[in-house]
Design a protein around this motif. Structure first.
Motif, PDB file in Angstrom:
ATOM      1  N   PRO A 108       0.580  -1.217  -0.001  1.00  0.00           N
ATOM      2  CA  PRO A 108      -0.100  -0.071  -0.154  1.00  0.00           C
ATOM      3  C   PRO A 108       0.900   1.139  -0.025  1.00  0.00           C
ATOM      4  O   PRO A 108       0.398   2.381  -0.271  1.00  0.00           O
ATOM      5  CB  PRO A 108      -0.988  -0.072   1.166  1.00  0.00           C
ATOM      6  CG  PRO A 108      -0.685  -1.505   1.755  1.00  0.00           C
ATOM      7  CD  PRO A 108       0.391  -1.992   1.360  1.00  0.00           C
ATOM      8  N   ILE A 109       2.126   1.128   0.369  1.00  0.00           N
ATOM      9  CA  ILE A 109       2.818   2.493   0.485  1.00  0.00           C
ATOM     10  C   ILE A 109       3.526   2.786  -0.898  1.00  0.00           C
ATOM     11  O   ILE A 109       3.219   3.987  -1.345  1.00  0.00           O
ATOM     12  CB  ILE A 109       4.155   2.161   1.409  1.00  0.00           C
ATOM     13  CG1 ILE A 109       3.793   1.816   2.712  1.00  0.00           C
ATOM     14  CG2 ILE A 109       5.137   3.395   1.250  1.00  0.00           C
ATOM     15  CD1 ILE A 109       4.818   1.521   3.696  1.00  0.00           C
ATOM     16  N   ASN A 110       4.119   1.800  -1.504  1.00  0.00           N
ATOM     17  CA  ASN A 110       4.580   2.319  -2.926  1.00  0.00           C
ATOM     18  C   ASN A 110       4.482   1.166  -4.091  1.00  0.00           C
ATOM     19  O   ASN A 110       4.953   1.117  -4.880  1.00  0.00           O
ATOM     20  CB  ASN A 110       6.159   2.789  -2.790  1.00  0.00           C
ATOM     21  CG  ASN A 110       6.838   1.590  -2.359  1.00  0.00           C
ATOM     22  OD1 ASN A 110       6.514   0.414  -2.008  1.00  0.00           O
ATOM     23  ND2 ASN A 110       8.063   2.094  -2.099  1.00  0.00           N
ATOM     24  N   HIS A 115       4.867  -3.322  -7.954  1.00  0.00           N
ATOM     25  CA  HIS A 115       4.877  -1.871  -8.552  1.00  0.00           C
ATOM     26  C   HIS A 115       4.601  -1.720 -10.123  1.00  0.00           C
ATOM     27  O   HIS A 115       4.007  -0.824 -10.492  1.00  0.00           O
ATOM     28  CB  HIS A 115       6.212  -1.200  -8.150  1.00  0.00           C
ATOM     29  CG  HIS A 115       7.362  -1.743  -8.951  1.00  0.00           C
ATOM     30  ND1 HIS A 115       7.751  -1.486 -10.063  1.00  0.00           N
ATOM     31  CD2 HIS A 115       7.975  -2.902  -8.648  1.00  0.00           C
ATOM     32  CE1 HIS A 115       8.834  -2.211 -10.396  1.00  0.00           C
ATOM     33  NE2 HIS A 115       8.990  -3.030  -9.429  1.00  0.00           N
ATOM     34  N   ILE A 121      -2.872  -1.490  -7.464  1.00  0.00           N
ATOM     35  CA  ILE A 121      -2.550  -0.032  -7.300  1.00  0.00           C
ATOM     36  C   ILE A 121      -1.198   0.217  -6.492  1.00  0.00           C
ATOM     37  O   ILE A 121      -0.705  -0.827  -5.752  1.00  0.00           O
ATOM     38  CB  ILE A 121      -3.779   0.754  -6.519  1.00  0.00           C
ATOM     39  CG1 ILE A 121      -3.745   0.111  -5.018  1.00  0.00           C
ATOM     40  CG2 ILE A 121      -4.883   0.515  -7.365  1.00  0.00           C
ATOM     41  CD1 ILE A 121      -4.294   0.902  -4.143  1.00  0.00           C
ATOM     42  N   ASN A 122      -0.597   1.324  -6.587  1.00  0.00           N
ATOM     43  CA  ASN A 122       0.829   1.634  -5.929  1.00  0.00           C
ATOM     44  C   ASN A 122       0.602   2.351  -4.683  1.00  0.00           C
ATOM     45  O   ASN A 122       1.513   2.236  -3.831  1.00  0.00           O
ATOM     46  CB  ASN A 122       1.457   2.492  -6.874  1.00  0.00           C
ATOM     47  CG  ASN A 122       2.172   1.405  -8.250  1.00  0.00           C
ATOM     48  OD1 ASN A 122       2.365   0.353  -7.936  1.00  0.00           O
ATOM     49  ND2 ASN A 122       2.044   1.752  -9.393  1.00  0.00           N
ATOM     50  N   GLN A 123      -0.258   2.975  -4.462  1.00  0.00           N
ATOM     51  CA  GLN A 123      -0.317   4.300  -3.299  1.00  0.00           C
ATOM     52  C   GLN A 123      -1.895   4.152  -2.830  1.00  0.00           C
ATOM     53  O   GLN A 123      -2.719   4.941  -3.371  1.00  0.00           O
ATOM     54  CB  GLN A 123       0.316   5.418  -3.831  1.00  0.00           C
ATOM     55  CG  GLN A 123       1.038   6.424  -2.911  1.00  0.00           C
ATOM     56  CD  GLN A 123       1.321   7.649  -3.613  1.00  0.00           C
ATOM     57  OE1 GLN A 123       1.570   7.720  -4.735  1.00  0.00           O
ATOM     58  NE2 GLN A 123       1.485   8.466  -2.504  1.00  0.00           N
ATOM     59  N   ASP A 125      -3.004   5.861  -0.149  1.00  0.00           N
ATOM     60  CA  ASP A 125      -3.473   7.132   0.333  1.00  0.00           C
ATOM     61  C   ASP A 125      -3.872   8.021  -0.898  1.00  0.00           C
ATOM     62  O   ASP A 125      -4.351   9.206  -0.600  1.00  0.00           O
ATOM     63  CB  ASP A 125      -2.272   7.826   1.261  1.00  0.00           C
ATOM     64  CG  ASP A 125      -0.802   7.981   0.714  1.00  0.00           C
ATOM     65  OD1 ASP A 125      -0.823   7.957  -0.779  1.00  0.00           O
ATOM     66  OD2 ASP A 125       0.034   8.236   1.363  1.00  0.00           O
ATOM     67  N   GLN A 126      -3.658   7.722  -1.944  1.00  0.00           N
ATOM     68  CA  GLN A 126      -4.481   8.610  -3.048  1.00  0.00           C
ATOM     69  C   GLN A 126      -5.770   8.256  -3.023  1.00  0.00           C
ATOM     70  O   GLN A 126      -6.452   9.329  -3.628  1.00  0.00           O
ATOM     71  CB  GLN A 126      -3.758   8.168  -4.499  1.00  0.00           C
ATOM     72  CG  GLN A 126      -2.284   8.387  -4.536  1.00  0.00           C
ATOM     73  CD  GLN A 126      -1.995   9.812  -4.673  1.00  0.00           C
ATOM     74  OE1 GLN A 126      -2.786  10.582  -5.674  1.00  0.00           O
ATOM     75  NE2 GLN A 126      -1.030  10.457  -4.278  1.00  0.00           N
ATOM     76  N   TYR A 133       0.864   3.622   8.391  1.00  0.00           N
ATOM     77  CA  TYR A 133       1.617   2.700   7.469  1.00  0.00           C
ATOM     78  C   TYR A 133       2.467   1.830   8.264  1.00  0.00           C
ATOM     79  O   TYR A 133       3.332   2.219   9.215  1.00  0.00           O
ATOM     80  CB  TYR A 133       2.394   3.279   6.503  1.00  0.00           C
ATOM     81  CG  TYR A 133       1.711   3.856   5.459  1.00  0.00           C
ATOM     82  CD1 TYR A 133       0.939   2.926   4.575  1.00  0.00           C
ATOM     83  CD2 TYR A 133       1.618   5.107   5.014  1.00  0.00           C
ATOM     84  CE1 TYR A 133       0.422   3.335   3.691  1.00  0.00           C
ATOM     85  CE2 TYR A 133       0.915   5.608   3.704  1.00  0.00           C
ATOM     86  CZ  TYR A 133       0.393   4.456   3.023  1.00  0.00           C
ATOM     87  OH  TYR A 133      -0.516   4.995   1.883  1.00  0.00           O
TER      88      TYR A 133
END
Lengths: 192, 197
Positions: A108-110, A115, A121-123, A125-126, A133
């Motif tokens: 969930p971070i990057n 990736h 999905i990559n992020q 918090d979008q 985290y």
């Protein structure tokens, strides 16, 4: 002679009274957190030791909850595919406030090892606000427990404001969700 | 029937008597692969089903982009004779189409929908092969084709994280303790909102 036992109450404004009630509420809330475990990925394997006698999250006053409506924390454990993200947004919007989000693992971070995947999905918090985290692939159970303590600290210091951010930046979050998902609503043969 | 060699011979006999086989491959002691023409697939699967291979374990496709072909793989299993049989057939990569085997194995319904979603193969005969199953609202070429670039798709669709500060220690002679202090201060600031503990 006036008794010193009963000092006259100082006049407090409405905002001050509200703040005091929130502080009382936060005290009880952070000592009784109920988790909605959305076990999306492999980090969910860290939860059995965290819940059972090895680390015993009940000593922090935490416990699992079956429905989003009565849970305080949405626990995202691991990678999120687009299909899961749709359901996660549904779940997040169903939770009662205040609500907090804890995300485990590096996905969930990057994006982590996914990736470059077309489905993940990559992020996080979008799309929804994340309060804590816990990094690692996968994180130690100690790290997971530390993440929960961090969240309790954040509630104490009034910095766990993810749910307020979601209200304030609702259009921005919705736009990100639409850009990546096309449409947030689920359309499949089981929902029609 | 207990000897595995005899089992393999039995399967070879059943299949080669039914249809012309292009290639036989012994995958291992319990698995045989037959490459046949796509028009013979329905016949050989019917023969195998009536001979005891009544369970369709899997159906999928392989993209041979150099030959410009898709290869369909049907995997059937027999509960009496412990041999998996792969039936492989190549179809064109341009406008790929294969008649559904739904009347023979009803369980293929979802495998065909999956193959349509990930490879774009059409299955006339299956009433809802075109419905979405796993991918939702897909807006590109089918993702398991070899000419699909998942990284470019990911870069285009999903925002990437940008890191404002670099806390990694590149030079070991450089004092890493400073970096660690900096990192801890930032973590503490995030936790407490800037207040001192």
């Amino acid at each position: 002679m006036l008794s010193t036992k009963f000092t006259p109450a100082t006049k407090l404004s409405k905002a001050e009274i509200d703040r005091k009630w929130w502080e009382i509420g936060d005290f009880f809330r952070r000592n009784s957190l109920w988790l909605l475990m959305y076990c999306t990925g492999c980090c969910a394997i860290e939860l059995p030791p965290a819940m059972t006698s090895a680390y015993d999250m009940e000593r922090l006053g935490m416990g699992p909850m079956a429905t989003p409506r009565q849970a305080d924390i949405l626990l995202v454990s691991g990678y999120l595919s687009l299909k899961t993200l749709r359901r996660l947004i549904y779940t997040y919007e169903q939770m009662s406030e205040p609500r907090y989000v804890v995300a485990l693992g590096s996905c969930p971070i990057n994006g982590g090892i996914y990736h470059d995947s077309h489905a993940v999905i990559n992020q996080l918090d979008q799309y929804i606000p994340v309060d804590v985290y816990v990094a690692g692939c996968m994180p130690n159970t100690e790290a997971v427990m530390n993440g929960f303590v961090d969240l309790m600290d954040q509630i104490k210091h009034k910095t766990a404001n993810g749910w307020k951010k979601y209200h304030a930046n609702f259009e921005w979050y919705k736009e990100n969700q639409r850009n990546s998902l096309g449409e947030v609503d689920v359309h499949d043969e089981f929902h029609e | 029937m207990t000897n595995s060699m005899n089992n393999l011979e039995l399967v070879k006999k059943v299949v080669t008597e039914a249809v012309p086989v292009l290639k036989i491959e012994e995958v291992d002691k319990q698995q045989l692969a037959f490459e046949i023409d796509k028009r013979d697939v329905h016949h050989v699967l019917t023969v195998l089903k009536t001979s005891g291979w009544k369970q369709l374990s899997y159906m999928s496709a392989v993209d041979w982009i150099d030959e410009n072909k898709f290869e369909l793989v049907y995997l059937v299993f027999n509960w009496e004779v412990p041999v998996y049989v792969q039936v492989r057939a190549k179809i064109d990569r341009v406008n790929p189409e294969m008649d559904s085997i739904l009347p023979i194995f009803p369980g293929v319904k979802y495998y065909e929908r999956e193959a349509h979603e990930f490879f774009g193969i059409a299955f006339p005969g299956n009433p809802d092969y075109h419905k979405q199953l796993i991918l939702e609202e897909w807006d590109d070429i089918p993702p398991l084709r070899k000419d699909f670039d998942p990284e470019a798709y990911s870069d285009r669709k999903f925002p990437k994280r940008e890191y404002p500060a670099d806390f990694s220690v590149v030079d070991p002679k450089n004092k890493s303790i400073e970096k660690r202090k900096e990192r801890k201060a930032r973590a503490n600031a995030l936790r407490t909102g800037g207040k001192e503990q």
